[in-house]
Design a protein around this motif. Structure first.
Motif, mmCIF file in Angstrom:
data_model
loop_
_atom_site.group_PDB
_atom_site.id
_atom_site.type_symbol
_atom_site.label_atom_id
_atom_site.label_comp_id
_atom_site.label_asym_id
_atom_site.label_seq_id
_atom_site.Cartn_x
_atom_site.Cartn_y
_atom_site.Cartn_z
ATOM 1 N N ILE A 35 0.840 -1.204 0.000
ATOM 2 C CA ILE A 35 0.000 0.000 0.000
ATOM 3 C C ILE A 35 0.870 1.248 0.000
ATOM 4 O O ILE A 35 0.580 2.247 -0.661
ATOM 5 N N ARG A 36 1.993 1.194 0.767
ATOM 6 C CA ARG A 36 2.899 2.354 0.766
ATOM 7 C C ARG A 36 3.516 2.580 -0.635
ATOM 8 O O ARG A 36 3.734 3.724 -1.055
ATOM 9 N N ALA A 37 3.814 1.483 -1.345
ATOM 10 C CA ALA A 37 4.352 1.618 -2.721
ATOM 11 C C ALA A 37 3.319 2.271 -3.637
ATOM 12 O O ALA A 37 3.645 3.127 -4.474
ATOM 13 N N VAL A 38 2.028 1.854 -3.456
ATOM 14 C CA VAL A 38 0.966 2.482 -4.263
ATOM 15 C C VAL A 38 0.872 3.956 -3.924
ATOM 16 O O VAL A 38 0.724 4.831 -4.799
ATOM 17 N N ALA A 39 1.001 4.282 -2.631
ATOM 18 C CA ALA A 39 0.951 5.687 -2.218
ATOM 19 C C ALA A 39 2.109 6.478 -2.821
ATOM 20 O O ALA A 39 1.969 7.637 -3.237
ATOM 21 N N ALA A 40 3.299 5.838 -2.867
ATOM 22 C CA ALA A 40 4.466 6.518 -3.471
ATOM 23 C C ALA A 40 4.232 6.789 -4.963
ATOM 24 O O ALA A 40 4.608 7.842 -5.495
ATOM 25 N N ARG A 41 3.603 5.795 -5.643
ATOM 26 C CA ARG A 41 3.310 6.001 -7.070
ATOM 27 C C ARG A 41 2.356 7.167 -7.254
ATOM 28 O O ARG A 41 2.522 8.011 -8.150
ATOM 29 N N VAL A 42 1.338 7.254 -6.373
ATOM 30 C CA VAL A 42 0.385 8.370 -6.453
ATOM 31 C C VAL A 42 1.102 9.683 -6.195
ATOM 32 O O VAL A 42 0.866 10.699 -6.868
ATOM 33 N N GLN A 43 2.068 9.696 -5.257
ATOM 34 C CA GLN A 43 2.802 10.926 -4.952
ATOM 35 C C GLN A 43 3.648 11.379 -6.142
ATOM 36 O O GLN A 43 3.782 12.572 -6.422
ATOM 37 N N THR A 44 4.231 10.398 -6.843
ATOM 38 C CA THR A 44 5.025 10.739 -8.046
ATOM 39 C C THR A 44 4.159 11.445 -9.080
ATOM 40 O O THR A 44 4.551 12.466 -9.687
ATOM 41 N N ASP A 60 3.486 14.946 -7.955
ATOM 42 C CA ASP A 60 4.630 15.839 -8.167
ATOM 43 C C ASP A 60 4.739 16.259 -9.638
ATOM 44 O O ASP A 60 5.025 17.431 -9.955
ATOM 45 N N GLN A 61 4.561 15.313 -10.543
ATOM 46 C CA GLN A 61 4.643 15.641 -11.976
ATOM 47 C C GLN A 61 3.564 16.655 -12.370
ATOM 48 O O GLN A 61 3.823 17.633 -13.090
ATOM 49 N N GLN A 62 2.338 16.416 -11.900
ATOM 50 C CA GLN A 62 1.255 17.330 -12.255
ATOM 51 C C GLN A 62 1.457 18.697 -11.605
ATOM 52 O O GLN A 62 1.132 19.736 -12.195
ATOM 53 N N GLN A 63 2.030 18.732 -10.411
ATOM 54 C CA GLN A 63 2.305 20.007 -9.754
ATOM 55 C C GLN A 63 3.357 20.795 -10.541
ATOM 56 O O GLN A 63 3.261 22.021 -10.692
ATOM 57 N N GLU A 64 4.369 20.095 -11.052
ATOM 58 C CA GLU A 64 5.420 20.754 -11.851
ATOM 59 C C GLU A 64 4.836 21.337 -13.141
ATOM 60 O O GLU A 64 5.145 22.469 -13.525
ATOM 61 N N LEU A 65 3.952 20.583 -13.814
ATOM 62 C CA LEU A 65 3.323 21.078 -15.032
ATOM 63 C C LEU A 65 2.430 22.274 -14.712
ATOM 64 O O LEU A 65 2.384 23.261 -15.461
ATOM 65 N N ALA A 69 -5.461 17.989 -5.647
ATOM 66 C CA ALA A 69 -5.988 17.862 -4.281
ATOM 67 C C ALA A 69 -6.612 16.489 -4.059
ATOM 68 O O ALA A 69 -6.409 15.852 -3.002
ATOM 69 N N ARG A 70 -7.386 15.993 -5.035
ATOM 70 C CA ARG A 70 -7.998 14.665 -4.901
ATOM 71 C C ARG A 70 -6.926 13.589 -4.781
ATOM 72 O O ARG A 70 -7.048 12.649 -3.980
ATOM 73 N N GLN A 71 -5.880 13.744 -5.599
ATOM 74 C CA GLN A 71 -4.831 12.724 -5.557
ATOM 75 C C GLN A 71 -4.064 12.794 -4.229
ATOM 76 O O GLN A 71 -3.633 11.765 -3.682
ATOM 77 N N GLN A 72 -3.898 14.026 -3.719
ATOM 78 C CA GLN A 72 -3.199 14.168 -2.431
ATOM 79 C C GLN A 72 -4.018 13.526 -1.304
ATOM 80 O O GLN A 72 -3.469 12.872 -0.401
ATOM 81 N N GLU A 73 -5.328 13.704 -1.355
ATOM 82 C CA GLU A 73 -6.208 13.080 -0.354
ATOM 83 C C GLU A 73 -6.116 11.563 -0.430
ATOM 84 O O GLU A 73 -6.057 10.867 0.598
ATOM 85 N N LEU A 74 -6.049 11.038 -1.674
ATOM 86 C CA LEU A 74 -5.902 9.593 -1.850
ATOM 87 C C LEU A 74 -4.574 9.123 -1.280
ATOM 88 O O LEU A 74 -4.494 8.076 -0.606
ATOM 89 N N HIS A 75 -3.512 9.918 -1.527
ATOM 90 C CA HIS A 75 -2.189 9.534 -1.021
ATOM 91 C C HIS A 75 -2.187 9.475 0.512
ATOM 92 O O HIS A 75 -1.676 8.519 1.127
ATOM 93 N N ALA A 131 -11.473 6.497 -7.413
ATOM 94 C CA ALA A 131 -12.426 6.867 -8.474
ATOM 95 C C ALA A 131 -12.544 8.381 -8.589
ATOM 96 O O ALA A 131 -12.584 8.950 -9.699
ATOM 97 N N GLU A 132 -12.563 9.084 -7.442
ATOM 98 C CA GLU A 132 -12.665 10.553 -7.495
ATOM 99 C C GLU A 132 -11.413 11.176 -8.099
ATOM 100 O O GLU A 132 -11.480 12.142 -8.872
ATOM 101 N N ALA A 133 -10.231 10.634 -7.721
ATOM 102 C CA ALA A 133 -8.980 11.170 -8.277
ATOM 103 C C ALA A 133 -8.933 10.965 -9.790
ATOM 104 O O ALA A 133 -8.527 11.855 -10.553
#
Length: 727
Positions: free
Chosen positions: A307-316, A319-324, A356-362, A391-393
């Motif tokens: 689950i932590r690995a999935v959370a790390a993937r969501v965080q990546t 980060d990419q979307q925040q940079e864009l 924000a949705r993805q951060q909440e999921l993370h 689903a929301e993210a």
């Protein structure tokens, strides 16, 4: 060499020991001279004898009388008088019918018919819609080839004479009317005529002054226009400078727009790929979460790590979307116009929502990994909550992608294209303004043209004013003549000799002929062609009269000779006779026909080289091809008559003749002899003589080398011809 000289001595002894041989050789030497001399003398100056060519002139002119001046004028009669004093052609004055019939029968070479309305048409030249006066010209082209060209030149002279006579007689008639009015002043009709003439003169003076005023008006208009043009030039220059500055700024804008477009394209590709990849990856996240929660009871610690690995993937992805998102806000938004900001902000807001949705999921995934050992009911609740967040993210990411690609990106693309079009248009406008500024201020500018026009209109105004003053003086003189009968004032105005003034008006320009490389006569100019033809024919007569194969063997004085010795040995007698021919022809041109060459010795030298080249060419043809060689020599003569440029300029001949001319010996022979007669320019004589001498090389190549394989064939051909008892 000994055998060659032996053949020449044998031929010379045989030629001088027999009376008939001497007579024949004398005829061979004298015939080319007679041909040249007689033709040169016959054509010495044929254009001086054109007065023997009969041309009929029929005058049917009925004359003309003006309402202004009641004096009858017949231009046709004046033309007849002028032609009677002209001896360029033999003019015969007759009726129209006889002139045309005589031309058809050959009695006249040509006929000129002046129409009945000739004077009326000539005098109506100033009327609106007046056409050029025409005379009828008939020519008999069957009688002689050259005569129509000469008579046509005579007809052209008649046309010129008519124009001169008309101008002269018209001016003379008008001036004589004024100078001779004193004899008519006592007549009532004359007084009325003078009054009309005075009125017309005054009217002309008024028209001239009106024209002068018009010219002054144009001068003023042009003078007032010049400052406007200068101002326009300065304005165009300033506008051009400003526009160039604007163009530079726009160029920066265009570069920025292109940079913006590149950023957008890169961002669109990256963001689109990221959002699309994010949306696709969330399905994998959901599957992973389902798998983790289904096996959570058996492998608690492993499930927490997963689950932590999935959370790390969501965080990546976050980060990419925040940079864009930061790139869009910091780099793109400052370059956008006001109209595109709303769409941009909406798209960025959707991206912020997706982040924000993805951060909440993370965060919820991290929390789930921490409480992985909770009770089964809590785990299932967490599982359901995470699945909903996924689903929301995913929905938020899709919404951000649609907002960006559907609304903002098309406006940005259209903006970049619009900026590029505007930049191109302003570049074009800048170029046009530069051209306008240059046309207004350059050396050939409108300002310069206006300055010239101002000077011209000023001169025209002065000239018209001066002429109007003269007409006013004439009107005053006419008024005084009407009142007092004294024509002294008229005499002062027009001068004491109206005929001289009229003659000068009719022919104000004379032609002075300045000859360059002059020759004494037309016959002298034709001497090169006649000399070339005479020496070529002379060389051909030598080949007909003298055998090209000397007798050999024990029964003769000559030993057996090789083909080379035979060729060179027998040519000696040919060259000697040709030398005598050319010497006699050229000496006769200098001493007998009096061609008066500029360089007499060079003329004789040209004849010697010419005879040597022509004799060698024809001798080689006959030695190589037999009788066919004589026919080939005749064919070359025919071609050279037209293509050598001896009679007609090469430029007026068909293109084929011009192309073949440089490859003919006669062309260079004619040019060399012309230089010897008329004069040398830039060593053209020696160039032509060298080109003529160059024809010796191919002749020797044919005679010494190429003819050897044909010797046996020629012998068989001669035996076959002899067997016919005819040839």
């Amino acid at each position: 060499m000994k055998n060659i000289l032996q053949v020449f001595r044998h031929d010379l002894r045989r030629a001088t020991s027999n009376v008939m041989a001497v007579i024949v050789l004398f005829g061979l030497v004298i015939i080319p001279s007679l041909f040249t001399w007689f033709n040169v003398m016959a054509s010495w100056n044929p254009f001086e004898n054109t007065k023997n060519l009969t041309v009929a002139v029929a005058n049917t002119d009925e004359g003309y009388q003006s309402d202004l001046v009641p004096i009858r004028l017949n231009v046709g009669e004046q033309v007849q008088s002028a032609l009677r004093a002209n001896d360029d052609l033999h003019w015969v004055f007759t009726s129209k019918e006889e002139a045309i019939d005589g031309t058809k029968s050959g009695e006249y070479y040509a006929a000129i018919v002046l129409p009945p309305t000739f004077s009326a048409d000539m005098m109506a030249f100033y009327s609106n819609g007046a056409e050029r006066t025409e005379i009828e010209y008939y020519t008999n082209e069957k009688k002689n080839a050259l005569a129509p060209k000469i008579t046509e030149q005579g007809a052209g002279e008649v046309s010129t004479t008519i124009n001169e006579v008309f101008t002269e007689k018209l001016s003379e008639a008008g001036l004589n009317i004024i100078t001779s009015l004193s004899t008519y002043l006592d007549d009532a009709d004359t007084q009325a005529t003078l009054s009309r003439l005075q009125a017309h003169v005054s009217e002309v003076a008024a028209q001239l002054r009106a024209g002068s005023a018009t010219a002054d008006m144009f001068t003023s208009l042009i003078a007032s226009s010049r400052p406007l043009v200068d101002s326009a030039s300065e304005l165009a220059t300033a506008s051009g400078d400003a526009l160039r500055g604007a163009t530079g700024a726009l160029g920066n804008g265009k570069d920025a727009a292109q940079s913006l477009k590149d950023i957008l394209a890169s961002t669109a590709a990256t963001l689109g790929g990221a959002l699309s990849g994010t949306a696709d990856s969330y399905q994998a996240v959901a599957d992973s979460v389902d798998d983790v929660f289904s096996s959570m009871s058996a492998q608690s610690q492993s499930s927490a790590d997963t689950i932590r690995a999935v959370a790390a993937r969501v965080q990546t992805q976050i980060d990419q979307q925040q940079e864009l998102r930061d790139t869009l806000v910091n780099d793109v938004r400052p370059l956008l116009p006001e109209s595109a900001l709303d769409s941009f902000d909406r798209a960025v807001s959707r991206i912020d929502g997706a982040i924000a949705r993805q951060q909440e999921l993370h965060d919820r995934l991290d929390e789930a990994a921490t409480h992985i050992t909770d009770t089964d009911a809590d785990v299932q609740a967490t599982h359901a909550e995470i699945t909903g967040l996924i689903a929301e993210a995913k929905a938020a990411v899709n919404d951000a992608q649609n907002a960006y690609t559907g609304s903002l990106q098309p406006k940005l693309d259209a903006l970049a294209e619009t900026l590029a079009v505007i930049g191109g248009n302003i570049d074009s406008i800048g170029s046009d303004l530069s051209s306008v500024a240059e046309s207004l201020s350059g050396s050939d500018s409108l300002s310069t043209a206006l300055a010239g026009a101002e000077s011209l209109t000023t001169d025209i105004s002065g000239s018209l004013t001066e002429t109007a003053d003269r007409f006013d003086a004439l009107a005053a003189a006419l008024t005084k003549a009407i009142d007092t009968g004294d024509l002294s004032e008229l005499t002062k105005v027009i001068g004491a000799d109206p005929r001289a003034l009229a003659t000068h008006l009719a022919e104000p320009v004379s032609l002075e002929r300045v000859p360059v490389f002059s020759v004494v006569s037309f016959g002298a100019a034709m001497t090169p062609l006649y000399t070339v033809l005479a020496l070529w024919v002379g060389a051909l007569l030598i080949s007909v009269s003298i055998r090209v194969d000397p007798p050999q063997g024990a029964a003769t004085e000559l030993p057996l000779l090789s083909p080379t010795q035979t060729y060179l040995g027998r040519f000696g007698i040919f060259a000697l006779v040709g030398f005598l021919q050319s010497t006699l022809v050229c000496l006769g041109s200098v001493l007998f026909t009096q061609v008066q060459p500029e360089h007499p010795f060079l003329l004789i030298l040209t004849g010697w080289v010419m005879s040597l080249v022509f004799t060698l060419i024809i001798y080689t043809f006959v030695v190589t091809f037999g009788n066919a060689g004589k026919a080939l020599a005749v064919l070359m003569l025919v071609v050279q008559i037209s293509s050598s440029g001896g009679a007609y300029p090469l430029q007026v001949l068909p293109q084929w003749f011009q192309n073949v001319s440089p490859f003919l010996p006669a062309t260079h022979a004619v040019n060399a002899m012309r230089s010897a007669i008329a004069g040398i320019y830039n060593n053209d004589f020696w160039v032509s003589l060298g080109l003529l001498s160059a024809f010796i090389v191919p002749a020797l190549l044919l005679g010494l080398v190429l003819r050897l394989p044909l010797i046996g064939f020629n012998k068989k051909l001669l035996r076959a011809l002899a067997s016919t008892k005819l040839m």
